[in-house]
Design a protein around this motif. Structure first.
Motif, PDB file in Angstrom:
ATOM      1  N   SER A 196       0.826  -1.214   0.000  1.00 43.23           N
ATOM      2  CA  SER A 196       0.000   0.000   0.000  1.00 43.23           C
ATOM      3  C   SER A 196       0.860   1.264   0.000  1.00 43.23           C
ATOM      4  O   SER A 196       0.517   2.257  -0.661  1.00 43.23           O
ATOM      5  CB  SER A 196      -0.966   0.006   1.181  1.00 43.23           C
ATOM      6  OG  SER A 196      -0.256   0.036   2.395  1.00 43.23           O
ATOM      7  N   ASP A 197       1.975   1.251   0.726  1.00 44.37           N
ATOM      8  CA  ASP A 197       2.872   2.414   0.725  1.00 44.37           C
ATOM      9  C   ASP A 197       3.472   2.638  -0.665  1.00 44.37           C
ATOM     10  O   ASP A 197       3.572   3.771  -1.137  1.00 44.37           O
ATOM     11  CB  ASP A 197       4.001   2.231   1.738  1.00 44.37           C
ATOM     12  CG  ASP A 197       3.525   2.344   3.175  1.00 44.37           C
ATOM     13  OD1 ASP A 197       2.494   3.011   3.400  1.00 44.37           O
ATOM     14  OD2 ASP A 197       4.176   1.770   4.057  1.00 44.37           O
ATOM     15  N   ILE A 198       3.875   1.563  -1.315  1.00 45.77           N
ATOM     16  CA  ILE A 198       4.463   1.666  -2.653  1.00 45.77           C
ATOM     17  C   ILE A 198       3.423   2.153  -3.658  1.00 45.77           C
ATOM     18  O   ILE A 198       3.717   2.993  -4.510  1.00 45.77           O
ATOM     19  CB  ILE A 198       5.084   0.323  -3.078  1.00 45.77           C
ATOM     20  CG1 ILE A 198       6.338   0.053  -2.232  1.00 45.77           C
ATOM     21  CG2 ILE A 198       5.429   0.317  -4.564  1.00 45.77           C
ATOM     22  CD1 ILE A 198       6.955  -1.304  -2.437  1.00 45.77           C
ATOM     23  N   LYS A 199       2.202   1.659  -3.544  1.00 43.27           N
ATOM     24  CA  LYS A 199       1.137   2.088  -4.454  1.00 43.27           C
ATOM     25  C   LYS A 199       0.873   3.592  -4.307  1.00 43.27           C
ATOM     26  O   LYS A 199       0.775   4.317  -5.302  1.00 43.27           O
ATOM     27  CB  LYS A 199      -0.137   1.297  -4.168  1.00 43.27           C
ATOM     28  CG  LYS A 199      -1.261   1.580  -5.110  1.00 43.27           C
ATOM     29  CD  LYS A 199      -2.465   0.699  -4.800  1.00 43.27           C
ATOM     30  CE  LYS A 199      -3.619   1.011  -5.721  1.00 43.27           C
ATOM     31  NZ  LYS A 199      -4.805   0.195  -5.405  1.00 43.27           N
ATOM     32  N   LYS A 200       0.783   4.060  -3.066  1.00 40.72           N
ATOM     33  CA  LYS A 200       0.584   5.489  -2.803  1.00 40.72           C
ATOM     34  C   LYS A 200       1.776   6.301  -3.320  1.00 40.72           C
ATOM     35  O   LYS A 200       1.603   7.341  -3.948  1.00 40.72           O
ATOM     36  CB  LYS A 200       0.407   5.713  -1.303  1.00 40.72           C
ATOM     37  CG  LYS A 200       0.266   7.141  -0.894  1.00 40.72           C
ATOM     38  CD  LYS A 200       0.177   7.256   0.611  1.00 40.72           C
ATOM     39  CE  LYS A 200       0.413   8.654   1.080  1.00 40.72           C
ATOM     40  NZ  LYS A 200       0.540   8.737   2.532  1.00 40.72           N
ATOM     41  N   GLY A 201       2.974   5.810  -3.072  1.00 39.53           N
ATOM     42  CA  GLY A 201       4.182   6.491  -3.534  1.00 39.53           C
ATOM     43  C   GLY A 201       4.272   6.564  -5.047  1.00 39.53           C
ATOM     44  O   GLY A 201       4.695   7.581  -5.603  1.00 39.53           O
ATOM     45  N   ASN A 202       3.856   5.498  -5.745  1.00 44.45           N
ATOM     46  CA  ASN A 202       3.898   5.502  -7.207  1.00 44.45           C
ATOM     47  C   ASN A 202       2.967   6.564  -7.795  1.00 44.45           C
ATOM     48  O   ASN A 202       3.294   7.184  -8.808  1.00 44.45           O
ATOM     49  CB  ASN A 202       3.544   4.123  -7.764  1.00 44.45           C
ATOM     50  CG  ASN A 202       4.682   3.132  -7.590  1.00 44.45           C
ATOM     51  OD1 ASN A 202       5.834   3.511  -7.446  1.00 44.45           O
ATOM     52  ND2 ASN A 202       4.350   1.852  -7.598  1.00 44.45           N
ATOM     53  N   LYS A 203       1.817   6.780  -7.164  1.00 47.69           N
ATOM     54  CA  LYS A 203       0.907   7.835  -7.622  1.00 47.69           C
ATOM     55  C   LYS A 203       1.558   9.210  -7.463  1.00 47.69           C
ATOM     56  O   LYS A 203       1.465  10.065  -8.340  1.00 47.69           O
ATOM     57  CB  LYS A 203      -0.411   7.792  -6.847  1.00 47.69           C
ATOM     58  CG  LYS A 203      -1.276   6.624  -7.221  1.00 47.69           C
ATOM     59  CD  LYS A 203      -2.552   6.616  -6.416  1.00 47.69           C
ATOM     60  CE  LYS A 203      -3.376   5.383  -6.745  1.00 47.69           C
ATOM     61  NZ  LYS A 203      -4.606   5.301  -5.940  1.00 47.69           N
ATOM     62  N   ILE A 204       2.225   9.409  -6.338  1.00 52.84           N
ATOM     63  CA  ILE A 204       2.911  10.688  -6.093  1.00 52.84           C
ATOM     64  C   ILE A 204       4.070  10.869  -7.072  1.00 52.84           C
ATOM     65  O   ILE A 204       4.295  11.971  -7.580  1.00 52.84           O
ATOM     66  CB  ILE A 204       3.364  10.786  -4.620  1.00 52.84           C
ATOM     67  CG1 ILE A 204       2.127  10.880  -3.714  1.00 52.84           C
ATOM     68  CG2 ILE A 204       4.299  11.963  -4.411  1.00 52.84           C
ATOM     69  CD1 ILE A 204       2.421  10.850  -2.246  1.00 52.84           C
ATOM     70  N   ILE A 205       4.787   9.800  -7.380  1.00 53.37           N
ATOM     71  CA  ILE A 205       5.894   9.871  -8.347  1.00 53.37           C
ATOM     72  C   ILE A 205       5.368  10.306  -9.711  1.00 53.37           C
ATOM     73  O   ILE A 205       5.954  11.176 -10.362  1.00 53.37           O
ATOM     74  CB  ILE A 205       6.625   8.514  -8.445  1.00 53.37           C
ATOM     75  CG1 ILE A 205       7.391   8.245  -7.155  1.00 53.37           C
ATOM     76  CG2 ILE A 205       7.560   8.475  -9.650  1.00 53.37           C
ATOM     77  CD1 ILE A 205       7.856   6.819  -6.994  1.00 53.37           C
ATOM     78  N   GLN A 206       4.240   9.734 -10.131  1.00 52.30           N
ATOM     79  CA  GLN A 206       3.636  10.139 -11.413  1.00 52.30           C
ATOM     80  C   GLN A 206       3.263  11.618 -11.387  1.00 52.30           C
ATOM     81  O   GLN A 206       3.496  12.335 -12.363  1.00 52.30           O
ATOM     82  CB  GLN A 206       2.395   9.300 -11.711  1.00 52.30           C
ATOM     83  CG  GLN A 206       2.697   7.884 -12.093  1.00 52.30           C
ATOM     84  CD  GLN A 206       1.429   7.058 -12.286  1.00 52.30           C
ATOM     85  OE1 GLN A 206       0.356   7.424 -11.807  1.00 52.30           O
ATOM     86  NE2 GLN A 206       1.553   5.947 -12.984  1.00 52.30           N
ATOM     87  N   ASN A 207       2.708  12.073 -10.265  1.00 55.12           N
ATOM     88  CA  ASN A 207       2.325  13.478 -10.139  1.00 55.12           C
ATOM     89  C   ASN A 207       3.545  14.398 -10.169  1.00 55.12           C
ATOM     90  O   ASN A 207       3.514  15.468 -10.780  1.00 55.12           O
ATOM     91  CB  ASN A 207       1.525  13.709  -8.866  1.00 55.12           C
ATOM     92  CG  ASN A 207       0.178  13.019  -8.897  1.00 55.12           C
ATOM     93  OD1 ASN A 207      -0.327  12.662  -9.957  1.00 55.12           O
ATOM     94  ND2 ASN A 207      -0.406  12.819  -7.730  1.00 55.12           N
ATOM     95  N   ILE A 208       4.627  13.986  -9.515  1.00 56.50           N
ATOM     96  CA  ILE A 208       5.860  14.781  -9.508  1.00 56.50           C
ATOM     97  C   ILE A 208       6.435  14.878 -10.916  1.00 56.50           C
ATOM     98  O   ILE A 208       6.845  15.950 -11.366  1.00 56.50           O
ATOM     99  CB  ILE A 208       6.905  14.193  -8.530  1.00 56.50           C
ATOM    100  CG1 ILE A 208       6.444  14.392  -7.085  1.00 56.50           C
ATOM    101  CG2 ILE A 208       8.280  14.824  -8.749  1.00 56.50           C
ATOM    102  CD1 ILE A 208       7.299  13.661  -6.069  1.00 56.50           C
TER     103      ILE A 208
END
Length: 119
Positions: free
Chosen positions: A33-45
């Motif tokens: 779940s942490d990685i999934k949330k982080g991947n969304k933020i990476i795409q946004n960045i």
């Protein structure tokens, strides 16, 4: 009495095996779940970087909030740091001592390590 001792020993062995198995699972399973949330933020960045030609600043809380960061009293469980070369790092801070779950834009993968970019 022997039956109770056998049950207790069996329970202890089962707990030890369970803990050992959990420790040896890959981070993609244990921190899904942490990685999934982080991947969304990476795409946004990365979208922000393509749109604006630069990374969001470390202390620009409004921009970071729009990218998906959650802030409580100006502190985030997910830490974002940049360097002057256009690299960035996301680190899940847990306690005082590492290693931490982190993603580095140079390596482009999730690892359990110590931060390489410092503010």
């Amino acid at each position: 009495m022997k039956k109770i001792i056998l049950i207790i020993i069996s329970f202890i062995v089962l707990v030890i095996i369970s803990i050992t198995t959990y420790w040896n699972l890959p981070i993609e399973v244990t921190r899904k779940s942490d990685i999934k949330k982080g991947n969304k933020i990476i795409q946004n960045i990365e979208t922000y970087q393509k749109t604006n030609g630069r990374l969001p600043e470390n202390q620009n809380f409004k921009a970071l909030e729009k990218l998906g960061f959650k802030f409580e009293d100006s502190v985030s469980y997910l830490n974002y740091t940049t360097d002057n070369k256009g690299n960035y790092e996301l680190t899940y801070l847990e306690g005082f001592d590492g290693p931490y779950l982190m993603w580095n834009s140079k390596e482009r993968k999730w690892t359990v390590d110590y931060p390489k970019i410092f503010k």
